[in-house]
Design a protein around this motif. Structure first.
Motif, short mmCIF file in Angstrom:
data_model
loop_
_atom_site.label_atom_id
_atom_site.label_comp_id
_atom_site.label_asym_id
_atom_site.label_seq_id
_atom_site.Cartn_x
_atom_site.Cartn_y
_atom_site.Cartn_z
N LEU A 91 15.99 19.79 -14.92
CA LEU A 91 16.10 20.52 -14.95
C LEU A 91 17.73 20.43 -15.20
O LEU A 91 18.41 21.26 -17.09
CB LEU A 91 16.44 21.88 -14.20
N GLN A 92 18.03 19.03 -15.48
CA GLN A 92 19.08 18.63 -15.84
C GLN A 92 19.64 17.76 -16.96
O GLN A 92 19.93 18.25 -17.60
CB GLN A 92 20.05 17.23 -14.75
N ILE A 93 17.96 17.26 -16.66
CA ILE A 93 18.05 16.75 -18.51
C ILE A 93 17.95 17.93 -19.34
O ILE A 93 18.42 18.21 -20.84
CB ILE A 93 16.44 15.64 -18.82
N ARG B 33 19.72 20.88 -19.62
CA ARG B 33 20.58 21.37 -19.82
C ARG B 33 21.69 20.57 -20.75
O ARG B 33 22.53 20.86 -21.91
CB ARG B 33 21.24 21.93 -18.15
N THR B 34 21.78 19.01 -20.59
CA THR B 34 21.85 18.15 -21.12
C THR B 34 21.50 17.90 -22.20
O THR B 34 22.54 17.64 -23.20
CB THR B 34 21.66 16.47 -20.60
N GLY C 255 22.42 26.24 -13.61
CA GLY C 255 23.80 25.25 -13.63
C GLY C 255 23.88 24.71 -12.17
O GLY C 255 24.33 23.38 -11.48
N GLU C 256 23.27 25.16 -11.04
CA GLU C 256 23.69 24.80 -9.79
C GLU C 256 22.72 24.34 -9.11
O GLU C 256 22.16 24.16 -7.99
CB GLU C 256 24.13 25.99 -8.98
N THR C 257 21.08 23.60 -9.50
CA THR C 257 20.13 23.01 -9.73
C THR C 257 19.88 21.83 -9.38
O THR C 257 20.76 21.55 -10.97
CB THR C 257 18.77 23.16 -10.39
N SER C 258 19.82 21.06 -8.54
CA SER C 258 20.06 19.84 -9.02
C SER C 258 18.77 18.65 -9.46
O SER C 258 18.68 17.68 -9.45
CB SER C 258 20.23 19.20 -7.61
N LEU D 128 16.09 16.76 -11.68
CA LEU D 128 16.42 16.48 -12.68
C LEU D 128 16.10 16.28 -13.78
O LEU D 128 15.91 16.52 -15.35
CB LEU D 128 15.04 14.47 -12.45
N GLU E 64 9.42 19.87 -20.19
CA GLU E 64 10.26 20.69 -18.90
C GLU E 64 10.53 21.48 -18.37
O GLU E 64 9.07 21.61 -17.76
CB GLU E 64 11.87 19.68 -19.17
#
Length: 574
Positions: A532-534, A536-537, A525-528, A530, A478
């Protein structure tokens, strides 16, 4: 030889017997005889060291009776012979080398008849034997007195007195010599018993040391061949046997006991016929859970004593230790108890080694299956990635193409880790290996064709588990893909650094680029998005760690993943 005798006498010193034909008055009174007997008794009991005591007795008796030479022979019941053990005035080099059968010479005659034999002219006596090695030629008169115990009646040896000048020993002197010989016999018996007790004590210490070594062996090694070799050798040392063999019993009773180890004598003693009988003894031992002893014929006129001891763990016998010996090992309960303690300790050591060996083989089988599983998963992932790549190439718009290629990159990152795990260790790898495989795949899959990116990877010293490796592969993919898409979107070349370090079980993985960089104050944390969401999770849920993305002062982006490694110090079996 006469010159040699003179040399011996010069070393000892002059004696009262030289130059006299008789000894009238030397022990003429009861008080003198009592005093002389006391001196002899004192010399005989002054030491329990047999050799030292015999030399002292020979010297004191020689001086007390005014003789020129004295020798002491001890009786060996195993061969019915007399062995020279001490001498004064004779060749000291003959000690231990002169052996007389009972009845041979004046000495042997006294032992056989169990009475004092005084001889005025030794050379003319019918039993006289000349021993050049002993140096008895210059001596004319000779008295041999048997040393024996009365209860029980047992011969201990013979003490000899000799003079160079001819001398007649009167009846009182003969009686005195007989009494002194009886006192000396008791002292010698005590010294012999002390020697046997001392030897038995040393033997017990040696046996206890062997048991201690066996206890240490149980905890020191799990290598089965090494355990078997050590047990066989120590059993031979403990029993002083000809050979030791270890047999394993088969639980199905359909196969004969299996020979696991051998130490000592070869096939000239342990013939096939002997081993066939020994295997029968092992079957008896395993069935009865007790020791079996037997005398087995090796060849005409030759037999070997065999003791088979059960190796017990819990309530079953896993096999037997078979000791081969030239003679019966004895019926001492303490010795047998020590042998059983040894065999039980050996059973535990062997069983532990077998369990470890079985576990290691099971691990190897499991490792092979897991490697095959990783290999098949990788192939399936490669197939899925290929299908998605075909789909992306036929997509009609970039809105469909970009997500498909991002999915291809993620799938190939996971496939790369399965490739690593299928070709090496199934449980762990380094961050460096992960990073190199991921960057190679990303360069092929997502890097624009007109862009050149150099990679600097420094992470070979940080090890992670297979589960952590899969998560880190996705994360690094990523971060590298984001750098391609956003950091170098308007550039034709760039540089990405990937490094890792570990301190106090806390691992830190960093991915840095020299691209455009994220805006100041960027908060993942404020980025939508996909991707960065992956990331962070995966970091927070799978690694139980933290993710930070910052702008580098010199330009570019720095991504840091911090987590506590779950890899154990030794989590593989080799």
């Amino acid at each position: 030889m006469a010159a040699s005798i003179d040399a011996y006498q010069r070393e000892i010193g002059p004696t009262a017997g030289q130059g006299t034909e008789s000894r009238d008055g030397v022990l003429s009174s009861p008080l003198e005889r009592l005093s002389a007997l006391h001196r002899i008794s004192q010399s005989a009991t002054a030491s329990l060291d047999l050799d030292s005591m015999l030399m002292t007795v020979a010297r004191v008796v020689r001086e007390t009776l005014g003789c020129d030479a004295c020798s002491v022979f001890l009786f060996d019941p195993s061969s019915d012979t007399l062995v020279l053990r001490a001498s004064i005035g004779l060749n000291p080099g003959a000690v231990g080398r002169i052996t007389l059968p009972l009845g041979a010479g004046i000495t042997g005659e006294a032992a056989l008849r169990r009475e004092v034999v005084p001889v005025v002219d030794a050379v003319s006596h019918p039993s006289y034997v000349d021993y050049p090695l002993l140096g008895n030629q210059p001596y004319r008169s000779h008295v041999s007195a048997p040393m024996a115990l009365r209860s029980p009646d047992r011969l201990i040896g013979v003490i000899n007195l000799m003079t160079i000048e001819q001398r007649t020993f009167d009846s009182e002197e003969v009686a005195f010599i007989e009494t002194a010989a009886g006192e000396i016999a008791v002292a010698i018996e005590n010294a012999l018993l002390y020697s046997e007790t001392d030897a038995e004590l040393h033997n017990r210490i040696s046996q206890l040391s062997t048991l201690r070594q066996m206890s240490r062996l149980i905890a020191s090694t799990l290598d089965l061949p090494q355990v078997l070799e050590l047990v066989s050798r120590q059993a031979a040392e403990l029993t002083r046997g000809l050979a030791v063999e270890i047999y394993k019993a088969h639980p199905d009773d359909e196969h004969p006991p299996e020979l696991l180890s051998h130490y000592g004598a070869g096939d000239d003693v342990l013939t096939d016929r002997v081993r066939h009988q020994v295997r029968g003894m092992v079957d008896e031992v395993v069935g009865a859970l007790g020791t079996v002893e037997r005398s087995i014929q090796v060849s005409p006129g030759q037999r070997v004593e065999v003791m088979a001891l059960p190796m017990l763990t819990g309530r079953r016998a896993v096999g037997a230790i078979c000791v081969y010996s030239e003679k019966h090992l004895g019926d001492d309960p303490e010795f047998h108890g020590m042998l059983h303690a040894f065999s039980d300790s050996a059973a535990i050591a062997i069983e532990n080694a077998e369990l470890y060996d079985e576990a290691r083989r099971g691990w190897q089988r499991t490792s092979a299956l897991l490697q095959e599983m990783h290999h098949r998963v990788r192939n399936n992932l490669q197939t899925v990635a290929a299908l998605l790549s075909m789909q992306a190439r036929h997509a009609s718009s970039s809105e469909a193409t970009v997500p498909l290629y991002e999915a291809v990159g993620r799938i190939r990152s996971i496939a790369a880790i399965h490739d690593v795990l299928s070709s090496g260790s199934i449980s762990e790898t380094t961050v460096g290996v992960i990073a190199k495989h991921v960057t190679d795949e990303a360069s092929i899959t997502t890097l624009p064709p007109d862009t050149r990116i150099s990679f600097d990877v420094d992470a070979d010293d940080v090890w992670v588990s297979s589960r952590e490796a899969t998560v880190l592969a996705l994360l690094i993919n990523e971060f590298v893909s984001n750098a391609f898409a956003h950091g170098f979107s308007d550039r034709s070349e760039g540089r990405i650094e990937i490094n890792a370090r570990v301190s106090d079980d806390v691992s830190v993985v960093e991915v840095k680029d020299d691209g455009a960089g994220v805006p100041d104050g960027f908060d993942p944390g404020e980025t939508s998005g996909l991707g960065l969401q992956i990331a962070r999770t995966l970091t927070e849920s799978d690694l139980d760690g933290s993710l930070s993305i910052t702008r580098r002062p010199e330009g570019g982006t720095a991504v840091r993943v911090t987590f506590r490694s779950r890899r154990l110090p030794e989590d593989t079996i080799t």
